[in-house]
Design a protein around this motif. Structure first.
Motif, PDB file in Angstrom:
ATOM      1  N   ASP A  75      28.547  57.675  30.673  1.00 36.36           N
ATOM      2  CA  ASP A  75      27.634  56.685  31.233  1.00 36.36           C
ATOM      3  C   ASP A  75      28.198  56.148  32.543  1.00 36.36           C
ATOM      4  O   ASP A  75      29.407  55.990  32.691  1.00 36.36           O
ATOM      5  CB  ASP A  75      27.449  55.523  30.252  1.00 36.36           C
ATOM      6  CG  ASP A  75      26.652  55.947  29.032  1.00 36.36           C
ATOM      7  OD1 ASP A  75      25.707  56.728  29.197  1.00 36.36           O
ATOM      8  OD2 ASP A  75      27.000  55.508  27.927  1.00 36.36           O
ATOM      9  N   PRO A  76      27.308  55.840  33.498  1.00 38.48           N
ATOM     10  CA  PRO A  76      27.804  55.333  34.782  1.00 38.48           C
ATOM     11  C   PRO A  76      28.537  54.008  34.626  1.00 38.48           C
ATOM     12  O   PRO A  76      28.051  53.109  33.943  1.00 38.48           O
ATOM     13  CB  PRO A  76      26.535  55.131  35.610  1.00 38.48           C
ATOM     14  CG  PRO A  76      25.409  55.686  34.829  1.00 38.48           C
ATOM     15  CD  PRO A  76      25.847  55.924  33.434  1.00 38.48           C
ATOM     16  N   THR A  77      29.705  53.939  35.219  1.00 36.49           N
ATOM     17  CA  THR A  77      30.525  52.731  35.140  1.00 36.49           C
ATOM     18  C   THR A  77      31.031  52.402  36.529  1.00 36.49           C
ATOM     19  O   THR A  77      31.285  53.306  37.322  1.00 36.49           O
ATOM     20  CB  THR A  77      31.767  52.983  34.251  1.00 36.49           C
ATOM     21  OG1 THR A  77      31.341  53.430  32.987  1.00 36.49           O
ATOM     22  CG2 THR A  77      32.598  51.735  34.076  1.00 36.49           C
ATOM     23  N   VAL A  78      31.190  51.136  36.809  1.00 37.13           N
ATOM     24  CA  VAL A  78      31.787  50.767  38.083  1.00 37.13           C
ATOM     25  C   VAL A  78      32.791  49.640  37.837  1.00 37.13           C
ATOM     26  O   VAL A  78      32.582  48.788  36.971  1.00 37.13           O
ATOM     27  CB  VAL A  78      30.695  50.344  39.092  1.00 37.13           C
ATOM     28  CG1 VAL A  78      30.055  49.023  38.708  1.00 37.13           C
ATOM     29  CG2 VAL A  78      31.251  50.273  40.501  1.00 37.13           C
ATOM     30  N   VAL A  79      33.900  49.690  38.558  1.00 39.09           N
ATOM     31  CA  VAL A  79      34.886  48.612  38.497  1.00 39.09           C
ATOM     32  C   VAL A  79      35.024  48.073  39.920  1.00 39.09           C
ATOM     33  O   VAL A  79      35.539  48.757  40.799  1.00 39.09           O
ATOM     34  CB  VAL A  79      36.255  49.120  37.996  1.00 39.09           C
ATOM     35  CG1 VAL A  79      37.254  47.976  37.936  1.00 39.09           C
ATOM     36  CG2 VAL A  79      36.124  49.777  36.631  1.00 39.09           C
ATOM     37  N   PHE A  80      34.513  46.877  40.140  1.00 40.39           N
ATOM     38  CA  PHE A  80      34.647  46.248  41.453  1.00 40.39           C
ATOM     39  C   PHE A  80      35.913  45.406  41.464  1.00 40.39           C
ATOM     40  O   PHE A  80      36.233  44.743  40.473  1.00 40.39           O
ATOM     41  CB  PHE A  80      33.456  45.327  41.738  1.00 40.39           C
ATOM     42  CG  PHE A  80      32.192  46.073  42.053  1.00 40.39           C
ATOM     43  CD1 PHE A  80      32.074  46.788  43.242  1.00 40.39           C
ATOM     44  CD2 PHE A  80      31.129  46.072  41.176  1.00 40.39           C
ATOM     45  CE1 PHE A  80      30.908  47.483  43.542  1.00 40.39           C
ATOM     46  CE2 PHE A  80      29.959  46.760  41.465  1.00 40.39           C
ATOM     47  CZ  PHE A  80      29.850  47.464  42.654  1.00 40.39           C
ATOM     48  N   ALA A  81      36.600  45.415  42.584  1.00 38.30           N
ATOM     49  CA  ALA A  81      37.803  44.594  42.673  1.00 38.30           C
ATOM     50  C   ALA A  81      37.930  44.040  44.081  1.00 38.30           C
ATOM     51  O   ALA A  81      37.466  44.657  45.053  1.00 38.30           O
ATOM     52  CB  ALA A  81      39.030  45.422  42.330  1.00 38.30           C
ATOM     53  N   LEU A  82      38.545  42.892  44.154  1.00 40.42           N
ATOM     54  CA  LEU A  82      38.826  42.318  45.464  1.00 40.42           C
ATOM     55  C   LEU A  82      40.188  42.804  45.902  1.00 40.42           C
ATOM     56  O   LEU A  82      41.072  43.055  45.073  1.00 40.42           O
ATOM     57  CB  LEU A  82      38.782  40.797  45.378  1.00 40.42           C
ATOM     58  CG  LEU A  82      37.369  40.263  45.098  1.00 40.42           C
ATOM     59  CD1 LEU A  82      37.384  38.778  44.819  1.00 40.42           C
ATOM     60  CD2 LEU A  82      36.453  40.570  46.284  1.00 40.42           C
ATOM     61  N   PRO A  83      40.403  42.966  47.204  1.00 36.66           N
ATOM     62  CA  PRO A  83      41.679  43.489  47.695  1.00 36.66           C
ATOM     63  C   PRO A  83      42.845  42.687  47.114  1.00 36.66           C
ATOM     64  O   PRO A  83      42.759  41.471  46.978  1.00 36.66           O
ATOM     65  CB  PRO A  83      41.570  43.305  49.207  1.00 36.66           C
ATOM     66  CG  PRO A  83      40.107  43.304  49.487  1.00 36.66           C
ATOM     67  CD  PRO A  83      39.454  42.682  48.282  1.00 36.66           C
ATOM     68  N   GLY A  84      43.879  43.409  46.725  1.00 39.03           N
ATOM     69  CA  GLY A  84      45.030  42.743  46.143  1.00 39.03           C
ATOM     70  C   GLY A  84      44.925  42.601  44.634  1.00 39.03           C
ATOM     71  O   GLY A  84      45.879  42.212  43.973  1.00 39.03           O
ATOM     72  N   GLY A  85      43.743  42.935  44.090  1.00 42.21           N
ATOM     73  CA  GLY A  85      43.604  42.939  42.640  1.00 42.21           C
ATOM     74  C   GLY A  85      43.610  41.575  41.998  1.00 42.21           C
ATOM     75  O   GLY A  85      43.989  41.431  40.842  1.00 42.21           O
ATOM     76  N   VAL A  86      43.173  40.546  42.720  1.00 40.61           N
ATOM     77  CA  VAL A  86      43.147  39.225  42.092  1.00 40.61           C
ATOM     78  C   VAL A  86      41.922  39.029  41.212  1.00 40.61           C
ATOM     79  O   VAL A  86      41.859  38.117  40.422  1.00 40.61           O
ATOM     80  CB  VAL A  86      43.184  38.064  43.117  1.00 40.61           C
ATOM     81  CG1 VAL A  86      44.522  37.984  43.797  1.00 40.61           C
ATOM     82  CG2 VAL A  86      42.046  38.191  44.112  1.00 40.61           C
ATOM     83  N   ALA A  87      40.953  39.904  41.361  1.00 40.12           N
ATOM     84  CA  ALA A  87      39.735  39.730  40.583  1.00 40.12           C
ATOM     85  C   ALA A  87      39.063  41.074  40.392  1.00 40.12           C
ATOM     86  O   ALA A  87      39.116  41.928  41.279  1.00 40.12           O
ATOM     87  CB  ALA A  87      38.780  38.790  41.326  1.00 40.12           C
ATOM     88  N   LEU A 121      32.030  38.895  42.966  1.00 38.65           N
ATOM     89  CA  LEU A 121      32.112  40.088  42.113  1.00 38.65           C
ATOM     90  C   LEU A 121      30.804  40.312  41.367  1.00 38.65           C
ATOM     91  O   LEU A 121      30.297  41.437  41.286  1.00 38.65           O
ATOM     92  CB  LEU A 121      33.252  39.927  41.095  1.00 38.65           C
ATOM     93  CG  LEU A 121      34.658  40.079  41.651  1.00 38.65           C
ATOM     94  CD1 LEU A 121      35.678  39.522  40.664  1.00 38.65           C
ATOM     95  CD2 LEU A 121      34.958  41.550  41.949  1.00 38.65           C
ATOM     96  N   MET A 122      30.249  39.223  40.813  1.00 44.97           N
ATOM     97  CA  MET A 122      29.021  39.385  40.035  1.00 44.97           C
ATOM     98  C   MET A 122      27.838  39.754  40.938  1.00 44.97           C
ATOM     99  O   MET A 122      26.919  40.441  40.504  1.00 44.97           O
ATOM    100  CB  MET A 122      28.734  38.123  39.220  1.00 44.97           C
ATOM    101  CG  MET A 122      29.650  37.975  38.002  1.00 44.97           C
ATOM    102  SD  MET A 122      29.656  39.426  36.920  1.00 44.97           S
ATOM    103  CE  MET A 122      27.938  39.503  36.466  1.00 44.97           C
TER     104      MET A 122
END
Ligand SMILES: CC(C)(COP(=O)(O)OP(=O)(O)OC[C@H]1O[C@@H](n2cnc3c(N)ncnc32)[C@H](O)[C@@H]1OP(=O)(O)O)[C@@H](O)C(=O)NCCC(=O)NCCS
Length: 294
Positions: A39-51, A84-85
Motif C-alpha cells: 500500500d502507498p505510504t509516505v513518511v514526511f520529515a522536517l530537515p534534521g529529523g525533529v519531526a 507536517l499534517m
C-alpha cells in the motif's frame, strides 16, 4: 519538507524515542509497519529529523491513515506538527484521492489503534486541526507468566513447515479473511502458532485440521493479535492455551507482560488470563469535504 525512505529508519527510531518515551518502538516495528507492504505510504520529515509524520493509504478503500506524528519535545509549539499534517493531507487528499483521513488504526499494519487518551498534546493538536473524534479502542495486558494446558486431542505448533503454513493460512482466510495479511507477517516473524487436531479429521482424512491460531509481535514487539479459534472448538480452553503459548514466547523474549492489541472480546481475555485494560485510544478523522470547506 523531506520524504524519508527506509534508510532513515534509525533516525525515526531516535525521534520516536525522544517524542514518545515508553513506547519503545523498535526499528523492526517501524520498518515493517511503514515500508514493507504494497500500500502507498509516505513518511514526511522536517530537515534534521525533529519531526515526522507518516500516512498510508490502504487498498482501494479511499481512506488514508495517519500512523505516526512526532515532534521532538524541544521543537514543539512552533508549527512543525501543523506543517507536517498539511503535507500529509495534501498527499492523502491531493495525490491519493482519499475521501477521508483517520488517525491511528489502519489495520492490518498500524502502530496504535488511535490516539492514546493520555497523549494530551496530541489530542489537543488533532482537535486544533479540525479532526473529529470517532470512538475508542482498548488494549489489555496480562502477565507473561500466564500458562494454560492444551485441550486433549489438540496440539499447538509454531508455523514453520510449509504444509502447516498453507493449511493455517487457508483456515484464517476461511474464517477471518481480514486477518490473513497480519497472520502471514507473523509467520514471517516466527511468531504465529496454529492449533491442529491430533487425529485425522481433515476434509479428506489425509491430514489434521487446523482449529485455531495465535500471533504476536506483528506490528509492535510484545503485542498479541490476531488470534482466533474455530467456533466448533470453543469453550474447551483452546483460546486460553494459545494465550499461554504466546506468553511463553514473550517471557523468553524478556517481556513481563503481554499487550493485547485493539481488543475485541474483553471478557475472554479478562476471564482466561486475568487481563485488565492497559491503554485506551481515541479515533480522530477528517473528511476531504471537511478539509476543503475549512
Ligand atoms: C502532537 C505533536 C505532534 C504536536 O506537534 P507540534 O509541532 O507541537 O504542533 P504545532 O506547533 O503545529 O501545534 C498546532 C496546534 O496544536 C495545538 N497543540 C499542540 N500541542 C498542544 C498542547 N500541548 N496543548 C494544547 N494544544 C496543543 C495548538 O492549538 C497548536 O497551535 P498553537 O501553537 O498556535 O496554539 C507533539 O506534541 C508530539 O510529538 N507529541 C508526542 C507524539 C504523539 O503523541 N503523537 C501522537 C501519536 S500518532
Amino acid at each position: 519538507m523531506e520524504r524519508w525512505d527506509r534508510s532513515h529508519a534509525a533516525e525515526l527510531v531516535s525521534l520516536t524515542d525522544l517524542a514518545l518515551p515508553g513506547e519503545n518502538l523498535t526499528e523492526d516495528d517501524l520498518v515493517a509497519c511503514l515500508w514493507e507492504d504494497d500500500d502507498p505510504t509516505v513518511v514526511f520529515a522536517l530537515p534534521g529529523g525533529v519531526a515526522a509524520a507518516v500516512a498510508r493509504q490502504v487498498g482501494d478503500r479511499r481512506v488514508g491513515f495517519v500512523q505516526l506524528v512526532a515532534v521532538a519535545p524541544s521543537a514543539r509549539r512552533q508549527g512543525h506538527g501543523r506543517r507536517l499534517m498539511a503535507a500529509v493531507e495534501e498527499w492523502a487528499f491531493g495525490e491519493q484521492l482519499a475521501l477521508s483521513l483517520q488517525v491511528g488504526g489502519g489495520a492490518p499494519f498500524y502502530l496504535w489503534p488511535g490516539v492514546d487518551v493520555h497523549a494530551t498534546a496530541a489530542l489537543c493538536f488533532f482537535e486544533a486541526l479540525g479532526y473529529a473524534p470517532s470512538g475508542s479502542e482498548l488494549n489489555m495486558s496480562f502477565p507473561s507468566r500466564h500458562r494454560a494446558p492444551v485441550p486433549p486431542g489438540l496440539v499447538l505448533r509454531r508455523a514453520l513447515e510449509e504444509d502447516d503454513v498453507v493449511a493455517g493460512l487457508a483456515f484464517v482466510g476461511r474464517l477471518w479473511p481480514r486477518w490473513v495479511a497480519e497472520t502471514r507477517r507473523a509467520v514471517e516473524h516466527g511468531t504465529c502458532q496454529f492449533a491442529f487436531t491430533t487425529t485425522d479429521e481433515g476434509p479428506g482424512g489425509e491430514r489434521p485440521s487446523v482449529v485455531g491460531f495465535g500471533c504476536h509481535s506483528v506490528n509492535r514487539l510484545g503485542w498479541l493479535g490476531p488470534m482466533g479459534t474455530d467456533p466448533e472448538h470453543r469453550h474447551a480452553g483452546l483460546g486460553n492455551a494459545l494465550l499461554g503459548a504466546i506468553a511463553t514466547d514473550l517471557m523468553a523474549a524478556g517481556l513481563e507482560s503481554v499487550e493485547v492489541s485493539w481488543v475485541g472480546p474483553l471478557g475472554f481475555y479478562a476471564n482466561a488470563a486475568g487481563a485488565t485494560v492497559s491503554r485506551a485510544f481515541r479515533g480522530y478523522g477528517l473528511s476531504r469535504r471537511a478539509r476543503g470547506s475549512a
